[in-house]
Design a protein around this motif. Structure first.
Motif, PDB file in Angstrom:
ATOM      1  N   VAL A  38       3.826  -1.211   3.692  1.00  0.00           N
ATOM      2  CA  VAL A  38       3.392   0.129   3.320  1.00  0.00           C
ATOM      3  C   VAL A  38       4.622   0.941   2.938  1.00  0.00           C
ATOM      4  N   ALA A  39       4.477   1.748   1.889  1.00  0.00           N
ATOM      5  CA  ALA A  39       5.543   2.628   1.412  1.00  0.00           C
ATOM      6  C   ALA A  39       5.018   4.052   1.431  1.00  0.00           C
ATOM      7  N   LEU A  40       5.832   4.991   1.891  1.00  0.00           N
ATOM      8  CA  LEU A  40       5.432   6.391   1.945  1.00  0.00           C
ATOM      9  C   LEU A  40       5.898   7.106   0.683  1.00  0.00           C
ATOM     10  N   ALA A  41       5.055   7.999   0.176  1.00  0.00           N
ATOM     11  CA  ALA A  41       5.364   8.702  -1.069  1.00  0.00           C
ATOM     12  C   ALA A  41       5.051  10.177  -0.937  1.00  0.00           C
ATOM     13  N   ASP A  42       5.998  11.023  -1.326  1.00  0.00           N
ATOM     14  CA  ASP A  42       5.741  12.452  -1.441  1.00  0.00           C
ATOM     15  C   ASP A  42       5.114  12.746  -2.799  1.00  0.00           C
TER      16      ASP A  42
ATOM     17  N   ASN B 234      10.065   9.733   2.203  1.00  0.00           N
ATOM     18  CA  ASN B 234       9.743   9.337   0.840  1.00  0.00           C
ATOM     19  C   ASN B 234      10.458   8.072   0.396  1.00  0.00           C
ATOM     20  N   THR B 235      11.473   7.628   1.143  1.00  0.00           N
ATOM     21  CA  THR B 235      12.160   6.379   0.832  1.00  0.00           C
ATOM     22  C   THR B 235      11.676   5.213   1.683  1.00  0.00           C
ATOM     23  N   MET B 236      10.866   5.471   2.700  1.00  0.00           N
ATOM     24  CA  MET B 236      10.595   4.465   3.726  1.00  0.00           C
ATOM     25  C   MET B 236       9.555   3.436   3.299  1.00  0.00           C
ATOM     26  N   VAL B 237       9.836   2.185   3.673  1.00  0.00           N
ATOM     27  CA  VAL B 237       8.907   1.069   3.511  1.00  0.00           C
ATOM     28  C   VAL B 237       8.870   0.322   4.839  1.00  0.00           C
ATOM     29  N   LEU B 238       7.683   0.046   5.343  1.00  0.00           N
ATOM     30  CA  LEU B 238       7.512  -0.682   6.595  1.00  0.00           C
ATOM     31  C   LEU B 238       6.887  -2.035   6.314  1.00  0.00           C
ATOM     32  N   ASN B 239       7.400  -3.086   6.962  1.00  0.00           N
ATOM     33  CA  ASN B 239       6.702  -4.359   6.855  1.00  0.00           C
ATOM     34  C   ASN B 239       5.500  -4.350   7.792  1.00  0.00           C
TER      35      ASN B 239
ATOM     36  N   ALA C  38       0.864  -1.174   0.000  1.00  0.00           N
ATOM     37  CA  ALA C  38       0.000   0.000   0.000  1.00  0.00           C
ATOM     38  C   ALA C  38       0.904   1.229   0.000  1.00  0.00           C
ATOM     39  N   ILE C  39       0.845   1.996  -1.066  1.00  0.00           N
ATOM     40  CA  ILE C  39       1.626   3.232  -1.167  1.00  0.00           C
ATOM     41  C   ILE C  39       0.782   4.360  -0.596  1.00  0.00           C
ATOM     42  N   LEU C  40       1.335   5.056   0.386  1.00  0.00           N
ATOM     43  CA  LEU C  40       0.596   6.096   1.102  1.00  0.00           C
ATOM     44  C   LEU C  40       1.161   7.458   0.722  1.00  0.00           C
ATOM     45  N   MET C  41       0.325   8.295   0.116  1.00  0.00           N
ATOM     46  CA  MET C  41       0.766   9.605  -0.337  1.00  0.00           C
ATOM     47  C   MET C  41      -0.079  10.701   0.306  1.00  0.00           C
TER      48      MET C  41
END
Length: 306
Positions: free
Chosen positions: A91-95, A160-165, A8-11
């Motif tokens: 989950v991955a964070l996106a700017d 913006n680079t972070m991914v959490l398991n 899930a990419i969260l922006m």
């Protein structure tokens, strides 16, 4: 969606119309295809909502839109991270204004998959570019191992680079609501304090666009170092420390015993001044990634700006 490897990419967006299309294009071009994009818009009054609605129509089932809490980027990202309706393995964070390199998600997932079960935060370097994507350099290379004693006084990498398991995200969801200085710094603090593994990738995974609208700068070069030194010796650092101590104190039940001891030591030093405060800070093991910035911390404690 939500099978093995689903991300899930969260922006979080706000008035990002100028560069949003390029970022969305780069997400669509990811070599890892099992993803969904969840976008929380914090009251944009430019063309951002129209752009997002158009992309959602063209990519049904991929893009999900919602209204943000209206309390800034950190609160917006945390509202996405803690939303139980968003189900995913990672989950991955996106700017809103970066450009992801095509293998960004695949690279993160490959490295996360090499570690044993447990909470893991992945973070990486970025390629810094100007508004027209012309190269300016790289974000600073972090040479010291990630850890809570570093996290207390410095963020490791851009959100913006972070991914959490899934396990790392579950830890974040267990924390009470706080108002952190920034969401990426907060994730580094909370997860290292709770004993999670932090995986730092020295290879850049995206183009970080440096422009006047950035909330935070690229953190590189002589001017950036002088700016950081000014904050350390001014009042900003003391304010940040107070906010971080309060936020971590609210999550004390999630921290490991060593992290609680480090937090207590940090709290006893913060707000003190003089040679004794500087000496205690030096003996505590609390540090920034570079020697010069750690020395600046000691100077801030000496001057009562810590």
């Amino acid at each position: 969606m939500g099978g093995p490897g689903h991300v899930a990419i969260l922006m979080a967006t706000r008035n990002g119309a100028r560069h949003l299309g390029q970022q969305l294009d780069s997400i669509l071009a990811q070599s890892h295809r099992d993803w969904s994009l969840w976008i929380s818009d914090d009251g944009s009054d430019d063309a951002t909502p129209a752009i997002l609605a158009d992309w959602q129509r063209r990519h049904p089932g991929r893009i999900h839109l919602r209204a943000g809490p209206g309390r800034g980027a950190a609160a917006n990202f945390l509202s996405l991270l803690t939303d139980p309706a968003i189900a995913a393995d990672h989950v991955a964070l996106a700017d809103q204004d970066d450009v992801w390199l095509p293998g960004k998600l695949a690279r993160a997932l490959a490295r996360l998959g090499r570690l044993p079960a447990g909470p893991v935060l992945y973070a990486a370097r970025t390629r810094i570019v100007d508004e027209d994507l012309r190269p300016l350099g790289l974000s600073p290379l972090r040479r010291r191992p990630p850890g809570f004693r570093n996290a207390l006084v410095q963020s490791l990498a851009g959100g913006n680079t972070m991914v959490l398991n899934g396990a790392a995200r579950a830890l974040v969801c267990r924390a009470p609501a706080v108002e952190p200085v920034s969401h990426d710094w907060w994730l580094y603090q909370l997860l290292t304090g709770a004993g999670a593994h932090v995986l730092y990738d020295p290879e850049p995974v995206l183009l970080y666009r440096q422009h006047g609208g950035n909330q935070h700068g690229a953190n590189r070069g002589g001017r950036a170092r002088l700016s950081r030194l000014g904050r350390l010796l001014g009042g900003t650092l003391a304010d940040w420390n107070a906010r971080n101590i309060a936020a971590l104190g609210a999550c004390r039940h999630l921290l490991t015993a060593p992290a609680r001891a480090d937090l207590d030591r940090f709290a006893r030093i913060a707000g003190r001044a003089g040679p004794l405060a500087a000496a205690r800070l030096a003996a505590s093991g609390i540090h920034r990634q570079s020697r010069e910035e750690t020395l600046a911390l000691w100077l801030a404690a000496l001057a009562g700006r810590f």
